[in-house]
Design an enzyme around this catalytic site. Structure first.
Site, PDB file in Angstrom:
ATOM      1  N   SER A   1       0.806  -1.220   0.000  1.00 43.10           N
ATOM      2  CA  SER A   1       0.000   0.000   0.000  1.00 43.10           C
ATOM      3  C   SER A   1       0.836   1.266   0.000  1.00 43.10           C
ATOM      4  O   SER A   1       0.337   2.348  -0.309  1.00 43.10           O
ATOM      5  CB  SER A   1      -0.929   0.005   1.222  1.00 43.10           C
ATOM      6  OG  SER A   1      -0.176  -0.163   2.408  1.00 43.10           O
TER       7      SER A   1
ATOM      8  N   TYR B   1      14.129  -4.413  15.430  1.00 42.99           N
ATOM      9  CA  TYR B   1      14.124  -4.253  13.978  1.00 42.99           C
ATOM     10  C   TYR B   1      15.277  -5.036  13.360  1.00 42.99           C
ATOM     11  O   TYR B   1      15.083  -5.812  12.415  1.00 42.99           O
ATOM     12  CB  TYR B   1      14.229  -2.773  13.613  1.00 42.99           C
ATOM     13  CG  TYR B   1      14.126  -2.508  12.133  1.00 42.99           C
ATOM     14  CD1 TYR B   1      12.888  -2.452  11.504  1.00 42.99           C
ATOM     15  CD2 TYR B   1      15.276  -2.319  11.357  1.00 42.99           C
ATOM     16  CE1 TYR B   1      12.784  -2.215  10.133  1.00 42.99           C
ATOM     17  CE2 TYR B   1      15.187  -2.080   9.991  1.00 42.99           C
ATOM     18  CZ  TYR B   1      13.941  -2.034   9.392  1.00 42.99           C
ATOM     19  OH  TYR B   1      13.841  -1.816   8.034  1.00 42.99           O
TER      20      TYR B   1
ATOM     21  N   LYS C   1      14.950  -8.429  11.008  1.00 40.39           N
ATOM     22  CA  LYS C   1      15.440  -8.442   9.635  1.00 40.39           C
ATOM     23  C   LYS C   1      16.509  -9.516   9.444  1.00 40.39           C
ATOM     24  O   LYS C   1      16.585 -10.147   8.384  1.00 40.39           O
ATOM     25  CB  LYS C   1      15.969  -7.068   9.238  1.00 40.39           C
ATOM     26  CG  LYS C   1      14.890  -5.983   9.224  1.00 40.39           C
ATOM     27  CD  LYS C   1      13.723  -6.346   8.314  1.00 40.39           C
ATOM     28  CE  LYS C   1      12.694  -5.243   8.233  1.00 40.39           C
ATOM     29  NZ  LYS C   1      11.572  -5.565   7.308  1.00 40.39           N
TER      30      LYS C   1
ATOM     31  N   SER D   1      16.177  -5.957   5.116  1.00 45.56           N
ATOM     32  CA  SER D   1      16.883  -4.675   5.253  1.00 45.56           C
ATOM     33  C   SER D   1      18.364  -4.952   5.452  1.00 45.56           C
ATOM     34  O   SER D   1      18.748  -6.024   5.958  1.00 45.56           O
ATOM     35  CB  SER D   1      16.346  -3.903   6.468  1.00 45.56           C
ATOM     36  OG  SER D   1      17.187  -2.814   6.801  1.00 45.56           O
TER      37      SER D   1
ATOM     38  N   ASP E   1      -4.618  -6.814   8.509  1.00 49.08           N
ATOM     39  CA  ASP E   1      -3.783  -6.609   9.683  1.00 49.08           C
ATOM     40  C   ASP E   1      -2.995  -7.890   9.877  1.00 49.08           C
ATOM     41  O   ASP E   1      -3.555  -8.927  10.260  1.00 49.08           O
ATOM     42  CB  ASP E   1      -4.648  -6.307  10.903  1.00 49.08           C
ATOM     43  CG  ASP E   1      -3.842  -6.161  12.189  1.00 49.08           C
ATOM     44  OD1 ASP E   1      -2.600  -6.316  12.141  1.00 49.08           O
ATOM     45  OD2 ASP E   1      -4.459  -5.916  13.243  1.00 49.08           O
ATOM     46  N   VAL E   2      -1.698  -7.855   9.594  1.00 51.46           N
ATOM     47  CA  VAL E   2      -0.913  -9.092   9.629  1.00 51.46           C
ATOM     48  C   VAL E   2      -0.737  -9.634  11.040  1.00 51.46           C
ATOM     49  O   VAL E   2      -0.298 -10.782  11.209  1.00 51.46           O
ATOM     50  CB  VAL E   2       0.473  -8.913   8.964  1.00 51.46           C
ATOM     51  CG1 VAL E   2       0.334  -8.659   7.477  1.00 51.46           C
ATOM     52  CG2 VAL E   2       1.283  -7.819   9.652  1.00 51.46           C
TER      53      VAL E   2
END
Length: 246
Positions: A18, A151, A155, A138, A65-66
């Protein structure tokens, strides 16, 4: 001669398509003829058009909504089974929130658990179509992120998942590969890309001396989903302008 980047007979689903990198990847496939579905958390695409730089031209939008694991499980019933599944969902929590349990759980839930949930939900459909799964991680997955431990860990886990699923699902006819973006101006990287001093510092660390774009990531995704990479699985391409070279 058949164009290996012609996706006109293919269906592509981009989770997190999105906005940002996911939206760019979605349009990369659309421009190459694919039927493209995208998901986002808001009720409809109009909510994104008011708040973000999103483009839904030629895309079919679905709310998801995952963190709702039942919704993820039944998503194939809504979208159908794609030939190419791109998992581009992700969040980050700044201000040292990731050092606390709530922030840690939020980030791991979206960036790692939901990746596994989505891959699991579409496994049989991808196997039926000899499909391709692409996981967007990432460059943070290859090093430290001092203020964002969840984070970076999530990743790194996504990069590892590409390897494990690439090996495990090859026998099912599914190729699993990944993309690790560097600095791309999106809402998630705004703390750096929209701060003049931080942005200049980041640019100095990138040998190509520019930020990446969603189109750059789309190019990598098209390659990984195409016959051009037919002998690749379990690999994550680092697309960072040389940021991680030194």
């Amino acid at each position: 001669m058949t164009d290996p980047l012609d996706f006109s007979a293919k269906t592509v689903l981009v989770i997190g398509g999105s906005s940002g990198i996911g939206n760019g990847i979605a349009h990369g496939f659309r421009a190459r003829g694919a039927t493209v579905h995208v998901t986002g958390t808001r009720p409809d695409e109009g909510d994104y058009l008011e708040a973000e730089d999103s483009d839904f031209t030629g895309l079919t939008y679905h709310q998801l909504d995952v963190t709702n694991r039942d919704a993820v499980k039944h998503l194939p019933d809504v979208t159908g089974e794609p030939d190419v599944l791109v998992l581009s969902q992700g969040i980050v929590r700044y201000g040292r929130q990731e050092f606390e349990r709530e922030g840690w759980d939020d980030v791991i839930g979206v960036n790692l658990n939901s990746i596994a949930d989505c891959a699991r939900a579409f496994h049989s459909g991808l196997a039926d179509k000899d499909g391709a799964l692409i996981i967007v991680s990432s460059v943070a997955g290859f090093g430290a992120a001092m203020g964002n431990p969840a984070y970076a860990a999530s990743k790194a886990g996504a990069v590892s998942m590409v390897k494990s699923l690439g090996e495990a699902w090859a026998r099912d006819g599914i190729r699993v590969n990944g993309i690790a973006p560097g600095f791309v101006p999106t809402k998630m990287t705004a703390a750096i890309t929209e701060h003049s001093e931080r942005r200049e510092g980041a640019l100095k660390s990138i040998p190509l001396r520019r930020m990446g774009t969603p189109d750059d990531m789309a190019g990598a995704a098209l390659f990984l989903a195409s016959p051009l990479s037919s002998y690749m699985t379990g690999q994550t391409l680092i697309v960072d302008g040389g940021l991680t070279l030194s």
